[in-house]
Design an enzyme around this catalytic site. Structure first.
Site, PDB file in Angstrom:
ATOM      1  N   LYS A  76       0.857  -1.184   0.000  1.00 34.79           N
ATOM      2  CA  LYS A  76       0.000   0.000   0.000  1.00 34.79           C
ATOM      3  C   LYS A  76       0.896   1.237   0.000  1.00 34.79           C
ATOM      4  O   LYS A  76       1.934   1.248   0.682  1.00 34.79           O
ATOM      5  CB  LYS A  76      -0.904  -0.027   1.247  1.00 34.79           C
ATOM      6  CG  LYS A  76      -1.937   1.096   1.319  1.00 34.79           C
ATOM      7  CD  LYS A  76      -2.821   0.922   2.559  1.00 34.79           C
ATOM      8  CE  LYS A  76      -3.887   2.002   2.662  1.00 34.79           C
ATOM      9  NZ  LYS A  76      -4.775   1.821   3.845  1.00 34.79           N
ATOM     10  N   SER A 151      -9.618   1.932   2.954  1.00 35.05           N
ATOM     11  CA  SER A 151      -8.738   2.686   2.087  1.00 35.05           C
ATOM     12  C   SER A 151      -7.694   1.818   1.395  1.00 35.05           C
ATOM     13  O   SER A 151      -6.951   2.316   0.558  1.00 35.05           O
ATOM     14  CB  SER A 151      -8.009   3.739   2.921  1.00 35.05           C
ATOM     15  OG  SER A 151      -7.172   3.120   3.905  1.00 35.05           O
ATOM     16  N   SER A 175     -10.160  -0.604   7.221  1.00 33.43           N
ATOM     17  CA  SER A 175      -9.615  -0.386   5.875  1.00 33.43           C
ATOM     18  C   SER A 175      -8.866  -1.571   5.293  1.00 33.43           C
ATOM     19  O   SER A 175      -8.447  -1.510   4.136  1.00 33.43           O
ATOM     20  CB  SER A 175      -8.704   0.850   5.870  1.00 33.43           C
ATOM     21  OG  SER A 175      -9.460   2.010   6.106  1.00 33.43           O
TER      22      SER A 175
END
Length: 482
Positions: A76, A151, A175
Protein backbone atom coordinates in the site's frame (compact mmCIF):
# COMPACT_ATOMS: atom_id res chain seq x y z
CA UNK A 1 -0.29 -19.79 -12.34
CA UNK A 2 -1.05 -16.17 -11.34
CA UNK A 3 -4.16 -17.18 -9.38
CA UNK A 4 -2.25 -19.53 -7.08
CA UNK A 5 -1.64 -18.72 -3.43
CA UNK A 6 1.75 -17.82 -2.00
CA UNK A 7 1.92 -21.24 -0.33
CA UNK A 8 1.31 -23.00 -3.66
CA UNK A 9 3.78 -20.82 -5.57
CA UNK A 10 6.39 -21.28 -2.87
CA UNK A 11 6.28 -25.04 -3.47
CA UNK A 12 6.51 -24.53 -7.23
CA UNK A 13 9.56 -22.29 -6.78
CA UNK A 14 11.19 -24.81 -4.46
CA UNK A 15 10.62 -27.61 -6.99
CA UNK A 16 12.22 -25.42 -9.72
CA UNK A 17 9.02 -25.62 -11.80
CA UNK A 18 9.46 -21.91 -12.49
CA UNK A 19 11.78 -19.12 -11.44
CA UNK A 20 10.93 -15.99 -9.51
CA UNK A 21 12.06 -13.90 -12.51
CA UNK A 22 9.57 -15.72 -14.76
CA UNK A 23 6.82 -15.33 -12.17
CA UNK A 24 7.58 -11.65 -11.62
CA UNK A 25 7.60 -10.91 -15.35
CA UNK A 26 4.23 -12.64 -15.73
CA UNK A 27 2.73 -10.40 -13.03
CA UNK A 28 4.31 -7.28 -14.58
CA UNK A 29 2.75 -8.21 -17.94
CA UNK A 30 -0.68 -8.65 -16.33
CA UNK A 31 -0.33 -5.31 -14.51
CA UNK A 32 0.52 -3.61 -17.82
CA UNK A 33 -2.65 -5.07 -19.34
CA UNK A 34 -5.16 -4.55 -16.52
CA UNK A 35 -3.97 -1.62 -14.42
CA UNK A 36 -5.18 1.02 -16.92
CA UNK A 37 -8.71 -0.31 -16.20
CA UNK A 38 -8.48 -1.08 -12.48
CA UNK A 39 -6.07 1.72 -11.41
CA UNK A 40 -4.91 -0.51 -8.53
CA UNK A 41 -1.28 0.61 -8.71
CA UNK A 42 0.07 4.14 -8.40
CA UNK A 43 3.68 3.06 -9.03
CA UNK A 44 5.04 -0.06 -10.71
CA UNK A 45 8.68 -0.76 -9.84
CA UNK A 46 9.44 -3.18 -12.67
CA UNK A 47 13.21 -2.83 -12.81
CA UNK A 48 13.62 -3.18 -9.05
CA UNK A 49 11.19 -6.12 -8.97
CA UNK A 50 13.13 -8.10 -11.56
CA UNK A 51 16.40 -7.42 -9.70
CA UNK A 52 14.85 -8.64 -6.44
CA UNK A 53 13.47 -11.71 -8.24
CA UNK A 54 16.95 -12.56 -9.53
CA UNK A 55 18.30 -12.30 -5.97
CA UNK A 56 15.47 -14.53 -4.76
CA UNK A 57 16.34 -17.13 -7.38
CA UNK A 58 19.93 -17.10 -6.13
CA UNK A 59 18.69 -17.63 -2.54
CA UNK A 60 16.48 -20.53 -3.63
CA UNK A 61 19.32 -22.10 -5.59
CA UNK A 62 21.57 -21.82 -2.55
CA UNK A 63 18.92 -23.34 -0.31
CA UNK A 64 18.70 -20.23 1.87
CA UNK A 65 15.18 -19.18 0.89
CA UNK A 66 12.07 -19.23 3.09
CA UNK A 67 8.38 -19.75 2.33
CA UNK A 68 7.97 -16.21 0.95
CA UNK A 69 11.23 -16.04 -1.02
CA UNK A 70 10.57 -15.03 -4.61
CA UNK A 71 6.85 -14.30 -4.10
CA UNK A 72 5.73 -11.10 -5.91
CA UNK A 73 3.70 -8.75 -3.74
CA UNK A 74 2.60 -5.11 -3.50
CA UNK A 75 2.72 -2.50 -0.77
CA UNK A 76 0.00 0.00 0.00
CA UNK A 77 1.38 3.43 -0.89
CA UNK A 78 1.23 4.46 2.76
CA UNK A 79 4.46 2.52 3.53
CA UNK A 80 7.79 4.27 2.96
CA UNK A 81 9.93 2.43 0.42
CA UNK A 82 13.51 3.51 -0.14
CA UNK A 83 14.09 4.94 -3.59
CA UNK A 84 10.46 4.42 -4.69
CA UNK A 85 7.68 7.03 -4.78
CA UNK A 86 5.48 7.08 -1.63
CA UNK A 87 2.45 9.34 -2.17
CA UNK A 88 -0.14 8.18 0.39
CA UNK A 89 -2.65 8.83 -2.39
CA UNK A 90 -2.21 12.59 -2.01
CA UNK A 91 -1.02 15.53 -4.07
CA UNK A 92 0.70 16.61 -0.83
CA UNK A 93 3.29 13.82 -1.33
CA UNK A 94 3.11 13.50 -5.11
CA UNK A 95 6.91 13.72 -5.51
CA UNK A 96 8.09 12.17 -2.21
CA UNK A 97 10.75 9.48 -2.59
CA UNK A 98 11.52 7.99 0.81
CA UNK A 99 15.18 7.65 1.89
CA UNK A 100 14.32 4.59 4.03
CA UNK A 101 12.08 1.53 4.22
CA UNK A 102 9.22 1.07 6.67
CA UNK A 103 9.85 -1.76 9.11
CA UNK A 104 7.11 -3.85 7.48
CA UNK A 105 8.74 -3.41 4.08
CA UNK A 106 12.17 -4.15 5.50
CA UNK A 107 11.02 -7.36 7.20
CA UNK A 108 9.19 -8.69 4.16
CA UNK A 109 12.21 -7.94 1.97
CA UNK A 110 14.39 -9.84 4.45
CA UNK A 111 12.02 -12.79 3.88
CA UNK A 112 12.88 -12.55 0.17
CA UNK A 113 9.63 -11.17 -1.29
CA UNK A 114 9.62 -9.25 -4.58
CA UNK A 115 7.99 -5.79 -4.50
CA UNK A 116 6.04 -5.20 -7.72
CA UNK A 117 5.00 -1.66 -6.78
CA UNK A 118 2.81 0.59 -4.64
CA UNK A 119 -0.97 0.32 -4.60
CA UNK A 120 -3.59 3.05 -4.80
CA UNK A 121 -5.46 4.15 -1.68
CA UNK A 122 -7.81 6.76 -0.28
CA UNK A 123 -5.87 9.96 0.41
CA UNK A 124 -4.02 9.54 3.74
CA UNK A 125 -6.21 6.42 4.27
CA UNK A 126 -9.32 8.58 4.72
CA UNK A 127 -12.22 6.91 2.96
CA UNK A 128 -14.33 3.78 2.66
CA UNK A 129 -14.47 3.46 -1.12
CA UNK A 130 -11.04 4.33 -2.55
CA UNK A 131 -12.53 7.32 -4.35
CA UNK A 132 -10.61 10.07 -2.53
CA UNK A 133 -7.19 9.26 -4.03
CA UNK A 134 -5.45 12.10 -5.90
CA UNK A 135 -4.63 9.43 -8.50
CA UNK A 136 -8.25 8.56 -9.19
CA UNK A 137 -10.62 5.86 -8.00
CA UNK A 138 -9.73 2.17 -7.97
CA UNK A 139 -12.26 -0.10 -9.65
CA UNK A 140 -13.51 -3.39 -8.23
CA UNK A 141 -12.38 -6.30 -10.46
CA UNK A 142 -15.71 -8.10 -9.89
CA UNK A 143 -17.56 -5.14 -11.42
CA UNK A 144 -15.54 -2.19 -12.66
CA UNK A 145 -18.49 0.15 -12.11
CA UNK A 146 -18.22 -0.51 -8.37
CA UNK A 147 -15.78 0.51 -5.63
CA UNK A 148 -13.22 -1.93 -4.18
CA UNK A 149 -13.67 -0.56 -0.64
CA UNK A 150 -11.26 1.69 1.20
CA UNK A 151 -8.74 2.69 2.09
CA UNK A 152 -6.67 -0.37 1.10
CA UNK A 153 -8.79 -0.81 -2.04
CA UNK A 154 -5.81 -0.79 -4.39
CA UNK A 155 -4.16 -3.65 -2.50
CA UNK A 156 -7.42 -5.62 -2.32
CA UNK A 157 -8.20 -5.13 -6.02
CA UNK A 158 -4.63 -6.09 -6.98
CA UNK A 159 -4.82 -9.36 -5.02
CA UNK A 160 -8.32 -10.21 -6.29
CA UNK A 161 -7.40 -9.51 -9.94
CA UNK A 162 -4.13 -11.47 -9.71
CA UNK A 163 -1.99 -8.37 -10.16
CA UNK A 164 0.10 -9.66 -7.23
CA UNK A 165 0.05 -12.70 -4.94
CA UNK A 166 -0.47 -10.73 -1.74
CA UNK A 167 -0.27 -7.16 -0.46
CA UNK A 168 0.06 -5.03 2.63
CA UNK A 169 -2.73 -2.81 3.89
CA UNK A 170 -3.54 -0.65 6.88
CA UNK A 171 -6.69 -0.66 8.99
CA UNK A 172 -7.75 2.39 11.03
CA UNK A 173 -11.50 1.72 11.09
CA UNK A 174 -11.87 -1.29 8.79
CA UNK A 175 -9.61 -0.39 5.88
CA UNK A 176 -8.22 -3.91 5.46
CA UNK A 177 -11.39 -5.87 6.27
CA UNK A 178 -13.97 -3.89 4.27
CA UNK A 179 -12.00 -3.94 0.95
CA UNK A 180 -11.19 -7.60 1.56
CA UNK A 181 -14.94 -8.22 1.86
CA UNK A 182 -15.80 -6.20 -1.29
CA UNK A 183 -13.08 -7.92 -3.37
CA UNK A 184 -13.53 -11.49 -2.09
CA UNK A 185 -10.15 -12.01 -0.43
CA UNK A 186 -8.76 -12.54 3.08
CA UNK A 187 -7.64 -9.57 5.20
CA UNK A 188 -6.32 -9.47 8.76
CA UNK A 189 -6.13 -6.47 11.10
CA UNK A 190 -3.76 -7.55 13.91
CA UNK A 191 -3.79 -6.48 17.56
CA UNK A 192 -2.74 -2.83 17.89
CA UNK A 193 1.06 -2.74 18.26
CA UNK A 194 1.57 -6.30 16.93
CA UNK A 195 3.07 -4.96 13.69
CA UNK A 196 5.37 -1.94 13.64
CA UNK A 197 4.04 1.41 12.39
CA UNK A 198 7.54 2.80 11.76
CA UNK A 199 7.65 4.18 8.22
CA UNK A 200 3.86 3.98 7.88
CA UNK A 201 2.48 7.47 7.25
CA UNK A 202 0.19 8.27 10.18
CA UNK A 203 -3.54 8.92 9.96
CA UNK A 204 -4.82 8.26 13.52
CA UNK A 205 -1.92 6.94 15.57
CA UNK A 206 -3.87 5.12 18.29
CA UNK A 207 -5.95 3.24 15.71
CA UNK A 208 -3.69 2.61 12.69
CA UNK A 209 -2.50 -0.96 12.23
CA UNK A 210 -0.72 -2.68 9.33
CA UNK A 211 -1.77 -6.13 8.20
CA UNK A 212 -1.90 -8.61 5.31
CA UNK A 213 -4.30 -8.93 2.36
CA UNK A 214 -4.06 -12.33 0.69
CA UNK A 215 -5.86 -15.10 -1.17
CA UNK A 216 -6.09 -17.40 1.84
CA UNK A 217 -5.72 -17.50 5.61
CA UNK A 218 -2.62 -19.65 5.16
CA UNK A 219 -0.96 -16.87 3.13
CA UNK A 220 -1.96 -14.29 5.75
CA UNK A 221 -0.26 -16.46 8.40
CA UNK A 222 2.91 -16.61 6.30
CA UNK A 223 2.90 -12.83 5.96
CA UNK A 224 2.34 -12.35 9.68
CA UNK A 225 5.35 -14.54 10.42
CA UNK A 226 7.46 -11.99 8.56
CA UNK A 227 5.66 -8.78 9.60
CA UNK A 228 4.99 -9.14 13.33
CA UNK A 229 7.29 -8.37 16.23
CA UNK A 230 8.50 -5.57 18.43
CA UNK A 231 10.37 -2.65 16.87
CA UNK A 232 12.52 -0.26 18.91
CA UNK A 233 11.85 2.47 16.32
CA UNK A 234 8.11 2.39 17.17
CA UNK A 235 7.30 3.25 20.78
CA UNK A 236 3.80 1.78 20.42
CA UNK A 237 5.17 -1.55 19.21
CA UNK A 238 4.35 -4.37 21.64
CA UNK A 239 7.10 -6.37 23.31
CA UNK A 240 5.22 -9.65 22.96
CA UNK A 241 6.53 -13.02 21.77
CA UNK A 242 5.90 -13.72 18.09
CA UNK A 243 4.57 -17.22 17.60
CA UNK A 244 4.56 -19.20 14.37
CA UNK A 245 1.20 -18.05 12.97
CA UNK A 246 1.00 -21.17 10.79
CA UNK A 247 1.38 -23.53 13.77
CA UNK A 248 -2.32 -23.68 14.69
CA UNK A 249 -3.77 -23.73 11.16
CA UNK A 250 -4.49 -27.47 11.18
CA UNK A 251 -6.01 -27.56 14.69
CA UNK A 252 -9.52 -28.91 15.04
CA UNK A 253 -12.38 -26.51 15.75
CA UNK A 254 -13.96 -29.01 18.12
CA UNK A 255 -15.05 -27.13 21.23
CA UNK A 256 -14.62 -23.67 19.66
CA UNK A 257 -17.09 -21.20 21.16
CA UNK A 258 -18.42 -18.64 18.67
CA UNK A 259 -20.30 -15.53 19.78
CA UNK A 260 -22.88 -13.79 17.59
CA UNK A 261 -23.46 -10.14 18.61
CA UNK A 262 -27.17 -9.51 18.88
CA UNK A 263 -26.51 -5.94 17.72
CA UNK A 264 -25.21 -7.27 14.36
CA UNK A 265 -27.96 -9.77 13.56
CA UNK A 266 -30.96 -7.45 13.47
CA UNK A 267 -33.61 -6.53 10.95
CA UNK A 268 -31.26 -3.80 9.68
CA UNK A 269 -28.90 -6.42 8.23
CA UNK A 270 -29.65 -7.35 4.62
CA UNK A 271 -31.56 -10.70 4.81
CA UNK A 272 -29.46 -12.17 2.01
CA UNK A 273 -26.24 -11.29 3.84
CA UNK A 274 -27.71 -12.72 7.03
CA UNK A 275 -28.53 -16.00 5.24
CA UNK A 276 -24.96 -16.26 3.87
CA UNK A 277 -23.60 -15.83 7.38
CA UNK A 278 -26.01 -18.44 8.75
CA UNK A 279 -24.79 -20.89 6.10
CA UNK A 280 -21.19 -20.14 7.12
CA UNK A 281 -22.07 -20.71 10.78
CA UNK A 282 -23.49 -24.14 9.88
CA UNK A 283 -20.15 -25.05 8.27
CA UNK A 284 -18.31 -24.08 11.46
CA UNK A 285 -20.83 -25.95 13.63
CA UNK A 286 -20.25 -28.98 11.44
CA UNK A 287 -16.56 -28.71 12.31
CA UNK A 288 -17.33 -28.88 16.03
CA UNK A 289 -17.93 -25.25 17.00
CA UNK A 290 -20.79 -24.14 19.24
CA UNK A 291 -22.67 -20.87 18.85
CA UNK A 292 -24.22 -18.49 21.37
CA UNK A 293 -25.42 -14.91 21.44
CA UNK A 294 -23.21 -12.16 22.94
CA UNK A 295 -24.06 -8.59 23.89
CA UNK A 296 -22.02 -5.56 22.80
CA UNK A 297 -24.26 -2.85 24.31
CA UNK A 298 -22.12 0.14 23.31
CA UNK A 299 -21.48 -0.98 19.75
CA UNK A 300 -23.90 1.62 18.34
CA UNK A 301 -21.65 4.37 19.75
CA UNK A 302 -18.54 3.19 17.93
CA UNK A 303 -19.04 5.22 14.73
CA UNK A 304 -19.64 8.60 16.44
CA UNK A 305 -16.78 7.96 18.90
CA UNK A 306 -14.45 7.00 16.05
CA UNK A 307 -15.30 10.12 14.06
CA UNK A 308 -14.17 12.27 16.96
CA UNK A 309 -11.02 10.34 17.94
CA UNK A 310 -9.71 9.64 14.42
CA UNK A 311 -10.09 13.18 12.99
CA UNK A 312 -8.62 14.65 16.21
CA UNK A 313 -5.49 12.55 15.80
CA UNK A 314 -5.42 13.20 12.05
CA UNK A 315 -5.53 16.98 12.58
CA UNK A 316 -2.41 16.71 14.74
CA UNK A 317 -0.57 14.23 12.50
CA UNK A 318 -1.19 16.16 9.31
CA UNK A 319 -0.10 19.52 10.75
CA UNK A 320 3.46 18.65 9.68
CA UNK A 321 2.50 18.92 6.00
CA UNK A 322 2.80 22.70 5.70
CA UNK A 323 4.94 23.20 2.59
CA UNK A 324 7.92 24.15 4.75
CA UNK A 325 8.89 21.03 6.65
CA UNK A 326 7.08 18.40 4.59
CA UNK A 327 4.91 18.10 1.52
CA UNK A 328 3.68 20.06 -1.48
CA UNK A 329 4.60 23.76 -1.70
CA UNK A 330 2.45 26.23 -3.64
CA UNK A 331 3.86 28.36 -6.47
CA UNK A 332 4.98 31.96 -5.82
CA UNK A 333 3.59 32.54 -2.30
CA UNK A 334 2.99 36.19 -1.38
CA UNK A 335 4.14 35.75 2.22
CA UNK A 336 4.49 33.07 4.91
CA UNK A 337 0.77 32.96 5.71
CA UNK A 338 -0.07 32.62 2.03
CA UNK A 339 2.50 29.81 1.77
CA UNK A 340 0.86 27.85 4.59
CA UNK A 341 -2.70 28.40 3.45
CA UNK A 342 -2.24 27.67 -0.24
CA UNK A 343 0.17 24.76 0.26
CA UNK A 344 -2.32 22.95 2.51
CA UNK A 345 -5.35 24.13 0.54
CA UNK A 346 -3.93 22.92 -2.78
CA UNK A 347 -2.14 19.84 -1.41
CA UNK A 348 -5.02 18.22 0.49
CA UNK A 349 -8.25 16.86 -0.98
CA UNK A 350 -11.77 17.61 0.30
CA UNK A 351 -12.15 14.57 2.61
CA UNK A 352 -8.80 15.23 4.31
CA UNK A 353 -9.72 18.89 4.82
CA UNK A 354 -13.09 17.87 6.26
CA UNK A 355 -11.50 15.56 8.83
CA UNK A 356 -8.80 18.09 9.78
CA UNK A 357 -11.52 20.68 10.49
CA UNK A 358 -13.63 18.22 12.50
CA UNK A 359 -10.60 17.11 14.50
CA UNK A 360 -9.35 20.62 15.15
CA UNK A 361 -12.80 21.60 16.37
CA UNK A 362 -13.05 18.57 18.68
CA UNK A 363 -9.69 19.42 20.27
CA UNK A 364 -10.27 23.16 20.59
CA UNK A 365 -10.65 24.96 23.92
CA UNK A 366 -14.18 24.64 25.26
CA UNK A 367 -15.02 21.57 23.19
CA UNK A 368 -12.31 19.10 24.25
CA UNK A 369 -14.30 17.78 27.24
CA UNK A 370 -17.58 17.74 25.35
CA UNK A 371 -16.29 15.74 22.40
CA UNK A 372 -12.78 14.25 22.58
CA UNK A 373 -12.80 13.32 26.27
CA UNK A 374 -16.31 11.86 26.03
CA UNK A 375 -15.34 9.85 22.93
CA UNK A 376 -12.39 8.37 24.80
CA UNK A 377 -14.71 7.32 27.65
CA UNK A 378 -17.00 5.60 25.14
CA UNK A 379 -13.95 3.88 23.69
CA UNK A 380 -13.20 2.41 27.11
CA UNK A 381 -16.78 1.09 27.40
CA UNK A 382 -16.52 -0.55 23.98
CA UNK A 383 -13.30 -2.26 25.03
CA UNK A 384 -15.00 -3.47 28.22
CA UNK A 385 -17.88 -4.93 26.17
CA UNK A 386 -15.42 -7.10 24.22
CA UNK A 387 -13.58 -8.14 27.41
CA UNK A 388 -16.89 -9.26 28.94
CA UNK A 389 -17.92 -11.15 25.79
CA UNK A 390 -14.62 -13.03 25.54
CA UNK A 391 -15.19 -14.53 29.00
CA UNK A 392 -17.86 -16.72 27.38
CA UNK A 393 -16.67 -17.17 23.78
CA UNK A 394 -13.39 -17.63 21.89
CA UNK A 395 -14.23 -15.63 18.77
CA UNK A 396 -17.01 -13.30 17.67
CA UNK A 397 -18.54 -13.74 14.22
CA UNK A 398 -20.54 -11.23 12.20
CA UNK A 399 -20.77 -9.35 8.91
CA UNK A 400 -17.80 -7.33 7.67
CA UNK A 401 -19.99 -4.92 5.72
CA UNK A 402 -23.77 -4.42 5.56
CA UNK A 403 -23.80 -5.23 1.83
CA UNK A 404 -21.76 -5.92 -1.30
CA UNK A 405 -19.59 -3.33 -3.07
CA UNK A 406 -21.60 -0.26 -4.06
CA UNK A 407 -21.35 1.75 -7.26
CA UNK A 408 -18.73 4.43 -7.87
CA UNK A 409 -20.05 7.84 -6.83
CA UNK A 410 -23.14 6.38 -5.14
CA UNK A 411 -22.33 7.72 -1.67
CA UNK A 412 -20.00 10.65 -2.38
CA UNK A 413 -22.64 13.33 -1.73
CA UNK A 414 -23.35 12.16 1.83
CA UNK A 415 -20.24 11.76 4.06
CA UNK A 416 -22.29 10.36 6.98
CA UNK A 417 -23.69 7.54 4.83
CA UNK A 418 -20.14 6.79 3.71
CA UNK A 419 -18.92 6.76 7.33
CA UNK A 420 -21.56 4.12 8.20
CA UNK A 421 -19.86 1.72 5.78
CA UNK A 422 -17.55 0.75 8.64
CA UNK A 423 -20.31 0.20 11.19
CA UNK A 424 -19.29 -3.43 11.89
CA UNK A 425 -15.52 -2.92 11.86
CA UNK A 426 -14.75 0.31 13.73
CA UNK A 427 -15.32 -1.02 17.27
CA UNK A 428 -12.46 -3.49 16.78
CA UNK A 429 -10.01 -0.63 16.16
CA UNK A 430 -11.26 1.35 19.15
CA UNK A 431 -10.70 -1.75 21.34
CA UNK A 432 -7.27 -2.49 19.80
CA UNK A 433 -8.07 -6.17 19.22
CA UNK A 434 -7.57 -8.31 16.07
CA UNK A 435 -10.20 -8.90 13.42
CA UNK A 436 -10.26 -10.44 9.98
CA UNK A 437 -12.52 -10.76 6.97
CA UNK A 438 -12.78 -13.80 4.73
CA UNK A 439 -15.07 -14.66 1.81
CA UNK A 440 -18.27 -16.36 2.99
CA UNK A 441 -20.51 -16.29 -0.09
CA UNK A 442 -21.69 -14.46 -3.19
CA UNK A 443 -24.69 -12.18 -3.72
CA UNK A 444 -25.67 -11.13 -7.24
CA UNK A 445 -22.19 -12.00 -8.49
CA UNK A 446 -20.39 -10.01 -5.79
CA UNK A 447 -18.46 -11.29 -2.74
CA UNK A 448 -19.74 -11.14 0.84
CA UNK A 449 -17.26 -11.11 3.71
CA UNK A 450 -17.52 -12.69 7.16
CA UNK A 451 -15.74 -10.97 10.06
CA UNK A 452 -14.01 -12.89 12.88
CA UNK A 453 -12.89 -10.99 15.98
CA UNK A 454 -10.80 -12.28 18.87
CA UNK A 455 -9.17 -11.03 22.07
CA UNK A 456 -5.74 -9.39 21.97
CA UNK A 457 -2.97 -11.62 20.54
CA UNK A 458 -5.45 -14.20 19.18
CA UNK A 459 -4.35 -13.80 15.52
CA UNK A 460 -3.20 -17.43 15.30
CA UNK A 461 -6.61 -18.61 16.57
CA UNK A 462 -8.47 -16.44 14.06
CA UNK A 463 -6.27 -17.73 11.23
CA UNK A 464 -6.94 -21.30 12.41
CA UNK A 465 -10.72 -20.78 12.25
CA UNK A 466 -10.46 -19.09 8.85
CA UNK A 467 -8.17 -21.80 7.45
CA UNK A 468 -10.47 -24.62 8.57
CA UNK A 469 -13.45 -22.78 7.04
CA UNK A 470 -11.52 -22.37 3.79
CA UNK A 471 -10.60 -26.07 3.74
CA UNK A 472 -14.32 -26.83 3.74
CA UNK A 473 -15.60 -24.11 1.38
CA UNK A 474 -14.46 -22.70 -1.94
CA UNK A 475 -15.53 -19.04 -1.68
CA UNK A 476 -11.90 -17.89 -1.31
CA UNK A 477 -10.91 -19.66 -4.55
CA UNK A 478 -13.40 -17.74 -6.71
CA UNK A 479 -11.82 -15.16 -9.02
CA UNK A 480 -13.36 -12.31 -11.04
CA UNK A 481 -13.25 -12.39 -14.82
CA UNK A 482 -11.47 -9.15 -15.62
Amino acid sequence: MLSKTAAELSQALSRKELSSVELTQAFLDRIATLNPTLNAYITVAAEQALAQAAQADDMLAAGTGGPLTGIPMAHKDIFCTRGVLTTCGSRMLHNFVSPYDATVVERLQSAGVVMLGKTNMDEFAMGSSNETSYYGAVRNPWDTQRVPGGSSGGSAAAVAADLCVMATGTDTGGSIRQPASFCGITGLKPTYGRVSRFGMIAFASSLDQAGPLSKSAEDAALMMNAMAGTDLRDSTSLDHPVEDFTALLQNSLSGLRIGLPKQHFTADLNPAVQQILQDAIKVLEGLGASVSEVDLPHNHLSVPAYYVVAPAEASANLSRFDGVRFGYRCENPLNLEDLYKRSRGEGFGDEVKRRIMVGTYALSAGYYDAYYKKAQKIRRLIKQDFDDAFRDVDVILGPTSPHTAFKLGEKNSDPVTMYLEDIYTIAVNLAGIPGMSLPAGMLNGLPIGMQLVGPAFSEARLLNVAHQFQLNTNWHTMRPEV
